[in-house]
Design an enzyme around this catalytic site. Structure first.
Site, PDB file in Angstrom:
ATOM      1  N   SER A 175      36.640  41.211  43.140  1.00  0.00           N
ATOM      2  CA  SER A 175      37.923  41.697  42.638  1.00  0.00           C
ATOM      3  C   SER A 175      38.399  42.861  43.491  1.00  0.00           C
ATOM      4  CB  SER A 175      37.813  42.134  41.176  1.00  0.00           C
ATOM      5  OG  SER A 175      39.018  42.762  40.767  1.00  0.00           O
ATOM      6  N   GLY A 214      49.059  43.381  36.795  1.00  0.00           N
ATOM      7  CA  GLY A 214      47.663  43.765  36.695  1.00  0.00           C
ATOM      8  C   GLY A 214      47.231  44.624  37.866  1.00  0.00           C
ATOM      9  N   ARG A 233      45.050  30.531  34.540  1.00  0.00           N
ATOM     10  CA  ARG A 233      45.748  29.681  35.503  1.00  0.00           C
ATOM     11  C   ARG A 233      45.118  28.304  35.646  1.00  0.00           C
ATOM     12  NH1 ARG A 233      47.406  34.359  39.982  1.00  0.00           N
ATOM     13  NH2 ARG A 233      49.331  34.968  38.897  1.00  0.00           N
ATOM     14  N   ASP A 270      45.020  33.907  44.538  1.00  0.00           N
ATOM     15  CA  ASP A 270      46.343  33.735  43.943  1.00  0.00           C
ATOM     16  C   ASP A 270      47.017  32.439  44.370  1.00  0.00           C
ATOM     17  OD1 ASP A 270      46.394  36.078  42.433  1.00  0.00           O
ATOM     18  OD2 ASP A 270      47.066  37.280  44.132  1.00  0.00           O
ATOM     19  N   ARG A 278      50.139  49.590  47.228  1.00  0.00           N
ATOM     20  CA  ARG A 278      49.266  50.622  47.795  1.00  0.00           C
ATOM     21  C   ARG A 278      50.057  51.652  48.606  1.00  0.00           C
ATOM     22  NH1 ARG A 278      46.637  46.089  46.722  1.00  0.00           N
ATOM     23  NH2 ARG A 278      44.370  46.042  46.394  1.00  0.00           N
ATOM     24  N   GLN A 297      41.126  44.384  42.970  1.00  0.00           N
ATOM     25  CA  GLN A 297      41.694  45.361  42.049  1.00  0.00           C
ATOM     26  C   GLN A 297      40.638  46.350  41.576  1.00  0.00           C
ATOM     27  OE1 GLN A 297      43.602  43.246  38.861  1.00  0.00           O
ATOM     28  NE2 GLN A 297      45.159  42.342  40.177  1.00  0.00           N
ATOM     29  N   ARG A 336      45.465  41.066  28.833  1.00  0.00           N
ATOM     30  CA  ARG A 336      44.458  40.955  29.896  1.00  0.00           C
ATOM     31  C   ARG A 336      43.394  42.053  29.757  1.00  0.00           C
ATOM     32  NH1 ARG A 336      47.711  40.365  35.425  1.00  0.00           N
ATOM     33  NH2 ARG A 336      45.592  40.004  36.209  1.00  0.00           N
ATOM     34  N   LYS A 373      53.068  42.107  48.533  1.00  0.00           N
ATOM     35  CA  LYS A 373      53.003  42.836  47.264  1.00  0.00           C
ATOM     36  C   LYS A 373      51.818  43.791  47.224  1.00  0.00           C
ATOM     37  CE  LYS A 373      52.081  40.803  43.227  1.00  0.00           C
ATOM     38  NZ  LYS A 373      52.188  40.220  41.864  1.00  0.00           N
ATOM     39  N   SER A 374      50.656  43.335  47.697  1.00  0.00           N
ATOM     40  CA  SER A 374      49.466  44.188  47.664  1.00  0.00           C
ATOM     41  C   SER A 374      49.675  45.465  48.476  1.00  0.00           C
ATOM     42  CB  SER A 374      48.257  43.422  48.214  1.00  0.00           C
ATOM     43  OG  SER A 374      47.942  42.324  47.401  1.00  0.00           O
TER      44      SER A 374
END
Length: 448
Positions: free
Chosen positions: A174, A101, A358, A327, A33, A176, A129, A28-29
């Site tokens: 992070s 996110g 979580r 995650d 990108r 992100q 968030r 997914k990451s």
């Protein structure tokens, strides 16, 4: 309610002998990108193996809204014709990032140094968030953000017309935040620096280099320093997306706790900044091996073989490993419930601000399943009951969080009584074939 429709209650029952090959979706990451950098380069980027979950599809729609051509060629093959760094056009409508996110924060970064305005929203989970962790550093580059109280979506970003370079130290680990700043710095004059005290997943740095950006990374006493020269002409690439280690975590963990299991998960990306879960499972005594180790597209890849492991031991997971498996802590806590002894996880406060809190979600659900859990602001601990001693028999809230839903469905495959989640719909955001893939291995998952 799920993020894209009515709630979908799901239940899993105890099973034996999960066997076969688990072909999990693309990473997914890297998928996010690939679409974003493809849109920011000049020319046509071809992507093979793109994850076609809802989160990534929402990012593809956003890139179209900013002026790039994004075409689905079928079977995970996509074409992106980019507009170049600084070439985004102002979207006609609000950008809906659904549950993602990663998507919203990276897209905010990508457009923050272009002279235009865009408004972002998402589902109920995403809109709760905090975004200040991204908009604060983007302000240093000249972007302005106007959102709801607490820095929450819906939010309007006014891009900087003439962005100056920035030197920014990421306050919490992070990927992100780091990635958003690097994407914004692409259209800033001169050299920008991003400093990480703790290393996080480095897909953005690897991919920027692959697209032709001038980027250097240096390990120093104060942390990892990433230097990026602004205003490059990124060049189109052919990208093969490796399969997602975060998705692989679910069939791997299911096999480890389910009696009689032997599952092969092919072509999994083993980037060192992503593989912390597998290291941890091996330390706990899991029968998990890497086969056919190789490199593809600059990323280490292997086939993972996971077998039933009845003699797991609780361990203390090093805090320094948190960024490489952030995650995966929810499903790790499920495995920990079937181990002997206590598993402690520290330095994980980032879990409090994911799609849900979580730590709280897993703690409540595990307790309902008969497992003792202790927790603090940035740590939690699971008292393992050993194989065959996890009761189950609970209905838990997924909280619009795909990883919470999948983790408790995995628990139900080995607990004495079934486990039910109130809404499995969010699973489609990251792992749309989860139900059929696990069923093909022998899992019993029902829609109720």
């Amino acid at each position: 309610m799920s993020s894209h429709g009515a709630a979908l209650p799901m239940l899993s029952r105890k099973c034996t002998g999960l066997t076969g090959e688990a072909h999990v979706p693309g990473d997914k990451s890297i998928s996010h990108r690939s679409l974003i950098l493809g849109a920011m380069c000049v020319g046509e980027t071809r992507i093979t193996g793109l994850l076609e979950g809802q989160d990534v599809l929402d990012t593809g729609r956003a890139m179209r809204a900013f002026g790039a051509e994004v075409e689905d060629l079928g079977q995970g093959n996509w074409r992106v014709y980019g507009v170049g760094v600084g070439g985004f056009t102002e979207p006609d409508n609000v950008i809906d990032c659904g549950n993602s996110g990663t998507g919203v924060r990276l897209i905010m970064g990508a457009m923050a140094t272009t002279d235009m305005t865009a408004t972002f929203t998402g589902d109920a989970s995403l809109n709760s968030r905090p975004m200040a962790r991204v908009t604060d550093p983007l302000a240093l580059l000249g972007a302005r953000a106007y959102g709801r109280r607490g820095g929450r979506l819906p939010m309007t970003i006014v891009g900087a017309a003439d962005a100056a370079p920035v030197q920014y130290t990421v306050p919490v680990p992070s990927a992100q935040v780091k990635s958003a700043v690097l994407l914004a710095a692409l259209n800033a004059r001169g050299e920008s620096q991003v400093i990480e005290r703790e290393a996080t997943r480095d897909h953005t740095e690897r991919m920027l280099a692959g697209f032709g950006a001038t980027i250097e990374t240096e390990e120093t006493a104060e942390g990892r320093i990433i230097r990026l020269q602004g205003q490059p002409e990124l060049k189109a690439q052919d990208i093969t997306v490796p399969r997602d280690p975060s998705s692989a975590a679910f069939p791997v963990c299911a096999a480890i706790i389910t009696e009689g299991s032997d599952v092969l998960v092919p072509n999994i990306g083993l980037n060192p900044t992503r593989a912390g879960l597998f290291t941890t499972l091996i330390e706990m005594g899991a029968d998990l091996t890497y086969e056919n180790l190789r490199e593809e597209g600059g990323e280490p890849v292997a086939d993972l073989r996971a077998k039933f492991s009845p003699n797991l031991k609780g361990i203390e997971v090093p805090p320094a490993r948190a960024a490489s498996m952030i995650d995966e802590y929810p499903v790790l806590s499920v495995v920990a419930a079937f181990a002997e002894g206590r598993t402690e996880m520290h330095g994980v406060k980032e879990l409090r601000v994911k799609e849900s809190d979580r730590i709280d979600a897993m703690a409540k659900g595990l307790r309902a399943a008969g497992v003792t859990v202790d927790e603090g602001e940035d740590w939690w601990a699971v008292e393992g009951r050993g194989f065959g001693n996890v009761t189950g028999g609970a209905t838990v809230e997924s909280r619009l969080d795909h990883r919470i839903a999948m983790s408790f469905l995995i628990l139900g495959m080995a607990s004495e009584q079934p486990m039910q989640v109130d809404d499995g719909g969010p699973i489609a955001t990251s792992f749309p074939i989860f139900e059929s893939l696990m069923g093909g291995l022998g899992a019993i998952i029902e829609r109720v």
